[in-house]
Write a protein that holds these residues in place. Structure first.
Motif, PDB file in Angstrom:
ATOM      1  N   ALA A 207     -15.297  21.743  12.702  1.00 53.58           N
ATOM      2  CA  ALA A 207     -15.056  20.363  13.136  1.00 53.58           C
ATOM      3  C   ALA A 207     -13.846  19.733  12.459  1.00 53.58           C
ATOM      4  O   ALA A 207     -13.197  18.852  13.021  1.00 53.58           O
ATOM      5  CB  ALA A 207     -16.293  19.510  12.867  1.00 53.58           C
ATOM      6  N   VAL A 208     -13.523  20.200  11.244  1.00 51.00           N
ATOM      7  CA  VAL A 208     -12.437  19.595  10.463  1.00 51.00           C
ATOM      8  C   VAL A 208     -11.129  20.345  10.698  1.00 51.00           C
ATOM      9  O   VAL A 208     -11.077  21.568  10.613  1.00 51.00           O
ATOM     10  CB  VAL A 208     -12.782  19.602   8.962  1.00 51.00           C
ATOM     11  N   ASP A 209     -10.096  19.585  11.000  1.00 47.87           N
ATOM     12  CA  ASP A 209      -8.750  20.131  11.154  1.00 47.87           C
ATOM     13  C   ASP A 209      -7.855  19.463  10.118  1.00 47.87           C
ATOM     14  O   ASP A 209      -7.526  18.281  10.238  1.00 47.87           O
ATOM     15  CB  ASP A 209      -8.224  19.863  12.568  1.00 47.87           C
ATOM     16  N   ARG A 210      -7.511  20.194   9.075  1.00 47.22           N
ATOM     17  CA  ARG A 210      -6.629  19.641   8.047  1.00 47.22           C
ATOM     18  C   ARG A 210      -5.211  19.561   8.597  1.00 47.22           C
ATOM     19  O   ARG A 210      -4.627  20.574   8.962  1.00 47.22           O
ATOM     20  CB  ARG A 210      -6.657  20.511   6.797  1.00 47.22           C
ATOM     21  N   ARG A 211      -4.661  18.360   8.601  1.00 48.14           N
ATOM     22  CA  ARG A 211      -3.342  18.140   9.161  1.00 48.14           C
ATOM     23  C   ARG A 211      -2.324  17.887   8.044  1.00 48.14           C
ATOM     24  O   ARG A 211      -2.685  17.535   6.920  1.00 48.14           O
ATOM     25  CB  ARG A 211      -3.365  16.922  10.102  1.00 48.14           C
ATOM     26  N   PRO A 212      -1.030  18.077   8.326  1.00 47.90           N
ATOM     27  CA  PRO A 212      -0.007  17.698   7.346  1.00 47.90           C
ATOM     28  C   PRO A 212      -0.169  16.219   6.981  1.00 47.90           C
ATOM     29  O   PRO A 212      -0.416  15.381   7.852  1.00 47.90           O
ATOM     30  CB  PRO A 212       1.306  17.948   8.088  1.00 47.90           C
ATOM     31  N   LEU A 213      -0.025  15.909   5.718  1.00 45.64           N
ATOM     32  CA  LEU A 213      -0.215  14.530   5.277  1.00 45.64           C
ATOM     33  C   LEU A 213       0.732  13.575   5.978  1.00 45.64           C
ATOM     34  O   LEU A 213       0.385  12.413   6.243  1.00 45.64           O
ATOM     35  CB  LEU A 213      -0.022  14.439   3.752  1.00 45.64           C
ATOM     36  N   SER A 214       1.917  14.041   6.312  1.00 51.74           N
ATOM     37  CA  SER A 214       2.913  13.177   6.961  1.00 51.74           C
ATOM     38  C   SER A 214       2.403  12.592   8.273  1.00 51.74           C
ATOM     39  O   SER A 214       2.816  11.490   8.669  1.00 51.74           O
ATOM     40  CB  SER A 214       4.207  13.957   7.217  1.00 51.74           C
ATOM     41  N   GLU A 215       1.475  13.299   8.940  1.00 48.47           N
ATOM     42  CA  GLU A 215       0.934  12.793  10.197  1.00 48.47           C
ATOM     43  C   GLU A 215       0.011  11.594   9.979  1.00 48.47           C
ATOM     44  O   GLU A 215      -0.300  10.870  10.927  1.00 48.47           O
ATOM     45  CB  GLU A 215       0.173  13.898  10.926  1.00 48.47           C
ATOM     46  N   GLY A 216      -0.405  11.378   8.746  1.00 54.06           N
ATOM     47  CA  GLY A 216      -1.272  10.243   8.443  1.00 54.06           C
ATOM     48  C   GLY A 216      -0.531   9.043   7.887  1.00 54.06           C
ATOM     49  O   GLY A 216      -1.151   8.129   7.326  1.00 54.06           O
ATOM     50  N   GLN A 217       0.783   9.016   8.071  1.00 59.25           N
ATOM     51  CA  GLN A 217       1.580   7.954   7.466  1.00 59.25           C
ATOM     52  C   GLN A 217       1.141   6.560   7.893  1.00 59.25           C
ATOM     53  O   GLN A 217       1.000   5.655   7.056  1.00 59.25           O
ATOM     54  CB  GLN A 217       3.063   8.143   7.824  1.00 59.25           C
ATOM     55  N   ALA A 218       0.899   6.348   9.176  1.00 59.93           N
ATOM     56  CA  ALA A 218       0.531   5.013   9.649  1.00 59.93           C
ATOM     57  C   ALA A 218      -0.751   4.532   8.991  1.00 59.93           C
ATOM     58  O   ALA A 218      -0.871   3.344   8.620  1.00 59.93           O
ATOM     59  CB  ALA A 218       0.381   5.019  11.171  1.00 59.93           C
ATOM     60  N   GLU A 219      -1.723   5.441   8.834  1.00 57.77           N
ATOM     61  CA  GLU A 219      -2.988   5.056   8.217  1.00 57.77           C
ATOM     62  C   GLU A 219      -2.825   4.814   6.721  1.00 57.77           C
ATOM     63  O   GLU A 219      -3.284   3.792   6.194  1.00 57.77           O
ATOM     64  CB  GLU A 219      -4.034   6.140   8.467  1.00 57.77           C
ATOM     65  N   TRP A 220      -2.193   5.745   6.033  1.00 60.91           N
ATOM     66  CA  TRP A 220      -2.098   5.620   4.581  1.00 60.91           C
ATOM     67  C   TRP A 220      -1.211   4.467   4.146  1.00 60.91           C
ATOM     68  O   TRP A 220      -1.437   3.870   3.087  1.00 60.91           O
ATOM     69  CB  TRP A 220      -1.640   6.940   3.961  1.00 60.91           C
ATOM     70  N   LYS A 221      -0.229   4.106   4.948  1.00 59.68           N
ATOM     71  CA  LYS A 221       0.562   2.919   4.604  1.00 59.68           C
ATOM     72  C   LYS A 221      -0.321   1.681   4.607  1.00 59.68           C
ATOM     73  O   LYS A 221      -0.133   0.778   3.788  1.00 59.68           O
ATOM     74  CB  LYS A 221       1.730   2.757   5.583  1.00 59.68           C
ATOM     75  N   GLN A 222      -1.302   1.640   5.511  1.00 57.14           N
ATOM     76  CA  GLN A 222      -2.230   0.511   5.525  1.00 57.14           C
ATOM     77  C   GLN A 222      -3.157   0.559   4.310  1.00 57.14           C
ATOM     78  O   GLN A 222      -3.405  -0.470   3.667  1.00 57.14           O
ATOM     79  CB  GLN A 222      -3.058   0.523   6.808  1.00 57.14           C
ATOM     80  N   TYR A 223      -3.668   1.751   3.988  1.00 57.85           N
ATOM     81  CA  TYR A 223      -4.552   1.857   2.824  1.00 57.85           C
ATOM     82  C   TYR A 223      -3.836   1.411   1.552  1.00 57.85           C
ATOM     83  O   TYR A 223      -4.384   0.629   0.761  1.00 57.85           O
ATOM     84  CB  TYR A 223      -5.039   3.302   2.644  1.00 57.85           C
ATOM     85  N   PHE A 224      -2.628   1.919   1.362  1.00 61.98           N
ATOM     86  CA  PHE A 224      -1.896   1.610   0.140  1.00 61.98           C
ATOM     87  C   PHE A 224      -1.351   0.179   0.122  1.00 61.98           C
ATOM     88  O   PHE A 224      -0.861  -0.285  -0.910  1.00 61.98           O
ATOM     89  CB  PHE A 224      -0.752   2.604  -0.062  1.00 61.98           C
TER      90      PHE A 224
END
Length: 264
Positions: A207-224
Motif C-alpha cells: 500500500a505504501v509507495d515511498r516517493r522522492p521527498l521533492s514531490e512533497g514540497q507543497a505539503e512540507w512547505k505548509q508544515y514547516f
C-alpha cells in the motif's frame, strides 16, 4: 531547525557507514535506532555510536527507541535500559511509542493505566534531564490529533512531547494542519518523508509507495510554515525510496534547500 536522519533508514549499514553517509549528505545529526544500531542497555554500542557520530562532525539528536510503556498484556515495560542508553549517547531526547493499539480500541481504564505509568517514566527521564517524545503514529494512542492531545493532558509532564509526522494513511491536509497548529507547543522533532498510500491494497508493504521527498514540497512547505515555540529541534529524514543511499542524498539536498529557504 537542524537536519538529520533516523538510523533505521539504513538498518543493514553499520554505525560507521551511517555516520559517513550522513556526513556526505551535509546533515547535522543522527537519531540512533534502538532495534539494530543501539539496543537498550547495550552501553558499549551506545558509546561507540556517540564517538563515531562526534568524530564525523555530527550530533546525536536523539535515541529512537521502541519502548511502549505497557506491553501487550498491560504490564509495565522496563524503562531503565532505555534511559541508560539515552544517557550513554549523551543526548537529552528519547523517542518512545504510545502503546500497541489504535486509540479507538483502547478502553478508558487502559488509557488511565498507560498515563499513570508514563508519568513514572517521565519522572525518571526528568531526573536525568531527558525529554520524551511520543511517536505520532497509527496503531497507538497518538494516532489522531484528538487522542494525542488528550494523552499529553493525561500525562501532564513538562518533559513529554510529540514527534510529528504526516499521517499518510488518510487524513487530508486540513486535518494535518489543524493538528500541527493545535499541538505545536508540544512538538519536539519531525520525521520527514513523502509517501503515497493506496488503501485498497491488503498488505501495508504494497500500500505504501515511498516517493522522492521533492514531490512533497507543497505539503512540507505548509508544515514547516507553522510557527513553533523557539527551541532546538530536528527535521529527521526517515526511510527513502528503494532504501537507496543515492535517493537519500537527493532527499537530504531537498530538505536542506527547504529549510535554508532556497526553494520558493
Amino acid at each position: 531547525m537542524k537536519t538529520g536522519i533516523c538510523s533505521i533508514t539504513f538498518r543493514p549499514m553499520n554505525v560507521g557507514q551511517v555516520a559517513d553517509l550522513v556526513k556526505t549528505a551535509g546533515l547535522d545529526a543522527i537519531e540512533w535506532g534502538g532495534d539494530v544500531h543501539v539496543r537498550p542497555g547495550d552501553l558499549t554500542a551506545a558509546r561507540v555510536a556517540r564517538r563515531t557520530t562526534v568524530d564525523a562532525g555530527l550530533e546525536v539528536s536523539s535515541y529512537g527507541s521502541y519502548f511502549r510503556v505497557l506491553d501487550k498484556e498491560g504490564r509495565a515495560e522496563a524503562f531503565q535500559p532505555v534511559l541508560d542508553s539515552t544517557l550513554a549517547l549523551e543526548t537529552n531526547t528519547v523517542r518512545i511509542w504510545a502503546g500497541y493499539s489504535a486509540s479507538a480500541e483502547v478502553s478508558e481504564d487502559v488509557r488511565s493505566r498507560f498515563a499513570e505509568q508514563a508519568q513514572r517514566v517521565a519522572e525518571m527521564a526528568a531526573a536525568s534531564g531527558v525529554n520524551i517524545g511520543f511517536e505520532f503514529h497509527d496503531h497507538s494512542l497518538t494516532d489522531t490529533n484528538e487522542s494525542a492531545a488528550k494523552l499529553l493532558q493525561e500525562i501532564d509532564a513538562p518533559n513529554v512531547y510529540l514527534y510529528w509526522q504526516p499521517m499518510y494513511q488518510g487524513p487530508d491536509m486540513d486535518y494535518r494542519m489543524a493538528g500541527l497548529h493545535d499541538l505545536k507547543d508540544r512538538i519536539l522533532n519531525f520525521h520527514v518523508f513523502h509517501w503515497e498510500y493506496d488503501g485498497s491494497k491488503e498488505l501495508w508493504i504494497d500500500a505504501v509507495d515511498r516517493r522522492p521527498l521533492s514531490e512533497g514540497q507543497a505539503e512540507w512547505k505548509q508544515y514547516f510554515s507553522v510557527e513553533l515555540p523557539p527551541r532546538e529541534r530536528y527535521a529527521l529524514l526517515e526511510f527513502v525510496r528503494d532504501d537507496d543511499p543515492k535517493r537519500f542524498l537527493e532527499d537530504a539536498e531537498t530538505l536542506k534547500a527547504w529549510l535554508e529557504g532556497t526553494v520558493k
